[in-house]
Design an enzyme around this catalytic site. Structure first.
Site, PDB file in Angstrom:
ATOM      1  N   THR A  45       0.851  -1.251   0.118  1.00  0.00           N
ATOM      2  CA  THR A  45      -0.067  -0.180   0.082  1.00  0.00           C
ATOM      3  C   THR A  45       0.937   1.229  -0.198  1.00  0.00           C
ATOM      4  O   THR A  45       1.901   1.173   0.572  1.00  0.00           O
ATOM      5  CB  THR A  45      -0.954  -0.116   1.366  1.00  0.00           C
ATOM      6  OG1 THR A  45      -1.338   1.127   1.262  1.00  0.00           O
ATOM      7  CG2 THR A  45      -0.009  -0.412   2.541  1.00  0.00           C
ATOM      8  N   TYR A  57      -1.176  -0.067  10.444  1.00  0.00           N
ATOM      9  CA  TYR A  57      -1.433  -0.774   9.151  1.00  0.00           C
ATOM     10  C   TYR A  57      -0.341  -0.570   8.350  1.00  0.00           C
ATOM     11  O   TYR A  57       0.149  -1.601   7.372  1.00  0.00           O
ATOM     12  CB  TYR A  57      -2.674  -0.127   8.630  1.00  0.00           C
ATOM     13  CG  TYR A  57      -3.049  -0.662   7.095  1.00  0.00           C
ATOM     14  CD1 TYR A  57      -3.218  -1.848   6.847  1.00  0.00           C
ATOM     15  CD2 TYR A  57      -2.893   0.473   6.058  1.00  0.00           C
ATOM     16  CE1 TYR A  57      -3.401  -2.195   5.278  1.00  0.00           C
ATOM     17  CE2 TYR A  57      -3.054   0.089   4.911  1.00  0.00           C
ATOM     18  CZ  TYR A  57      -3.479  -1.264   4.286  1.00  0.00           C
ATOM     19  OH  TYR A  57      -3.599  -1.760   3.173  1.00  0.00           O
TER      20      TYR A  57
HETATM   21  N1  UFG Z   1     -12.680  11.644   2.617  1.00  0.00           N
HETATM   22  C1  UFG Z   1     -13.438  12.670   2.968  1.00  0.00           C
HETATM   23  N2  UFG Z   1     -14.624  12.214   3.477  1.00  0.00           N
HETATM   24  C2  UFG Z   1     -14.997  10.714   3.542  1.00  0.00           C
HETATM   25  C3  UFG Z   1     -13.997  10.068   3.144  1.00  0.00           C
HETATM   26  C4  UFG Z   1     -12.825  10.395   2.846  1.00  0.00           C
HETATM   27  O1  UFG Z   1     -13.363  13.920   2.891  1.00  0.00           O
HETATM   28  O2  UFG Z   1     -16.056  10.554   4.048  1.00  0.00           O
HETATM   29  C5  UFG Z   1     -11.226  12.163   2.204  1.00  0.00           C
HETATM   30  C6  UFG Z   1      -9.977  11.871   3.176  1.00  0.00           C
HETATM   31  O3  UFG Z   1      -9.918  12.640   4.389  1.00  0.00           O
HETATM   32  C7  UFG Z   1      -8.999  11.798   2.036  1.00  0.00           C
HETATM   33  C8  UFG Z   1      -9.410  11.187   0.779  1.00  0.00           C
HETATM   34  O4  UFG Z   1     -10.955  11.702   1.138  1.00  0.00           O
HETATM   35  O5  UFG Z   1      -8.423  12.903   2.052  1.00  0.00           O
HETATM   36  C9  UFG Z   1      -9.354   9.894   0.639  1.00  0.00           C
HETATM   37  O6  UFG Z   1      -9.517   9.205   1.631  1.00  0.00           O
HETATM   38  P1  UFG Z   1      -9.808   7.537   1.865  1.00  0.00           P
HETATM   39  O7  UFG Z   1     -10.384   7.248   2.905  1.00  0.00           O
HETATM   40  O8  UFG Z   1     -10.954   7.313   0.687  1.00  0.00           O
HETATM   41  O9  UFG Z   1      -8.639   6.871   1.384  1.00  0.00           O
HETATM   42  P2  UFG Z   1      -7.268   7.177   1.993  1.00  0.00           P
HETATM   43  O10 UFG Z   1      -6.326   8.230   1.037  1.00  0.00           O
HETATM   44  O11 UFG Z   1      -7.379   7.815   3.468  1.00  0.00           O
HETATM   45  O12 UFG Z   1      -6.362   5.696   2.021  1.00  0.00           O
HETATM   46  C10 UFG Z   1      -6.397   4.774   1.129  1.00  0.00           C
HETATM   47  C11 UFG Z   1      -6.124   3.409   1.668  1.00  0.00           C
HETATM   48  C12 UFG Z   1      -4.889   3.486   2.207  1.00  0.00           C
HETATM   49  C13 UFG Z   1      -3.728   3.499   1.047  1.00  0.00           C
HETATM   50  C14 UFG Z   1      -4.193   5.128   0.767  1.00  0.00           C
HETATM   51  C15 UFG Z   1      -3.239   5.401  -0.351  1.00  0.00           C
HETATM   52  O13 UFG Z   1      -7.317   3.410   2.723  1.00  0.00           O
HETATM   53  O14 UFG Z   1      -4.753   2.077   2.788  1.00  0.00           O
HETATM   54  O15 UFG Z   1      -5.542   5.163   0.089  1.00  0.00           O
HETATM   55  O16 UFG Z   1      -3.357   6.533  -0.879  1.00  0.00           O
HETATM   56  F1  UFG Z   1      -2.828   3.632   1.728  1.00  0.00           F
END
Ligand code: UFG
Length: 327
Positions: A121, A145
């Site tokens: 990841t 993680y």
């Molecule tokens: N976000 C919102 N509202 C929501 C959900 C997410 O504003 O309801 C924002 C988050 O704050 C973030 C972006 O959208 O800025 C993306 O969030 P995600 O939860 O969709 O994904 P993440 O980037 O946090 O993480 C995912 C995987 C990780 C991986 C990463 C790689 O869960 O395991 O992508 O970029 F490492």
């Protein structure tokens, strides 16, 4: 080849399984304990062509399965993936994500399985100094993680050093989203927190509203930027990586498109695609979110035959929405 896929009833594993069933003549065997995966995915995919499925855990004795099948390669997905949960119960992550990699590699050693594709990841990069990260960027995870995956990478590399016959490809996934364009499979987890999943659930009224976590980041519109990759493109990257290491040396590959969209851009596109003007609040920043995370994916594009087909945010959201409707 004779390939074992662990965790193939899950979101990404099932898409890789589908590609292999449709586009290769490899013999496939699947193990999944169905703790997060869904048996419907297995049943749907068996209609494409049959494969052997064992409802077992990595903790179970797998000797009989390994002895019977004589695998040439393993594609290892079975793992936990929730960042917040990993901060609350890190041992669960180190046991399943890291210790179990050592365990499965022990089977590789005993039964002479010398090709290994590992699902890692972008979380291994933590909060990078630069918006775009290459495989050479420094890896300082900011949660258990990310560490559980980074430590697994080390376990794999060390084993490869000790066994010259063994070759691996470690794939570091960026933000995986969307669903199979044929509508057979998609993301099934009940309490998903990922942006595009949350947005399509809000479109369909499964959630009353959604929140944008922070609009005061140092980006063009103040919201975080991510490299969203369609799950079907991620799936073909596994096949390209396997073909590559068969002929060449082991590699670590970023898998993304090398471009980013902000949270606001994703929300806007979700409204456009659906025609639904759903309610969106601006909330506080979520702990541990880097402002920008974009892959430098030139390595996988240069070294392998991987050709992404779905680099289109609209299509990513559309397929996620279609799948969500079916659930
Ligand atoms: N976000 C919102 N509202 C929501 C959900 C997410 O504003 O309801 C924002 C988050 O704050 C973030 C972006 O959208 O800025 C993306 O969030 P995600 O939860 O969709 O994904 P993440 O980037 O946090 O993480 C995912 C995987 C990780 C991986 C990463 C790689 O869960 O395991 O992508 O970029 F490492």
């Amino acid at each position: 080849m004779n390939i074992l896929i662990t965790g193939a009833a899950g979101y990404i594993g099932s898409h890789v399984l589908k590609v292999l069933l449709e586009q290769s003549s490899h013999e496939i065997c699947v193990i999944d304990n169905l703790s997060k995966g869904n048996i419907n995915a297995i049943n749907e995919l068996k209609k494409i062509r049959n494969f052997e499925f064992f409802n077992v855990s990595l903790e179970d004795d797998l000797n009989e399965i390994f002895a019977k099948h004589k695998f040439d390669a393993i594609i290892h997905f079975a793992a936990f993936i929730e960042v917040f949960e990993s901060t609350q119960d890190p041992l669960k992550y180190y046991l399943n994500n890291t210790a179990n990699v050592a365990k499965i590699l022990t089977y590789c050693k005993i039964y002479g399985v010398n090709r290994f594709i590992f699902s890692s990841t972008a979380a291994v990069y933590g909060e990078p100094d630069t918006p775009e990260v290459s495989e050479e960027s420094q890896t300082i995870p900011i949660n258990p993680y990310g560490y559980s995956k980074l430590m697994s990478e080390q376990v794999i590399k060390d084993y490869a050093t000790s066994n010259k016959e063994f070759r691996y490809a470690i794939l570091r996934y960026f933000n995986v989203a969307g669903a199979d364009p044929d509508g057979l499979i998609g993301q099934n987890y009940p309490n998903a927190t990922h942006l595009i999943k949350v947005a399509v659930q809000t479109i369909l009224g499964k959630r009353e509203k959604m929140a944008i976590y922070g609009d005061d980041y140092a980006t063009d519109d103040g919201t975080c930027v991510r490299d969203y990759i369609h799950v079907s493109d991620l799936a073909t990257a596994h096949v390209s990586a396997l073909n590559h290491i068969n002929e060449n040396q082991s590699e670590i590959f970023n898998v993304g498109y090398g471009r980013g969209f902000s949270v606001k851009e994703v929300v806007k596109m979700a409204k456009e695609v659906s025609g639904v003007d759903f309610k969106v609040d601006i909330a506080n920043r979520r702990d541990g979110d880097p402002s920008v995370l974009i892959s430098n994916a030139s390595k996988i594009k240069t070294l392998t035959d991987w050709t992404p087909k779905f680099d289109d945010l609209k299509l990513i959201i559309k397929t996620a929405l279609e799948w969500e409707k079916r659930l």
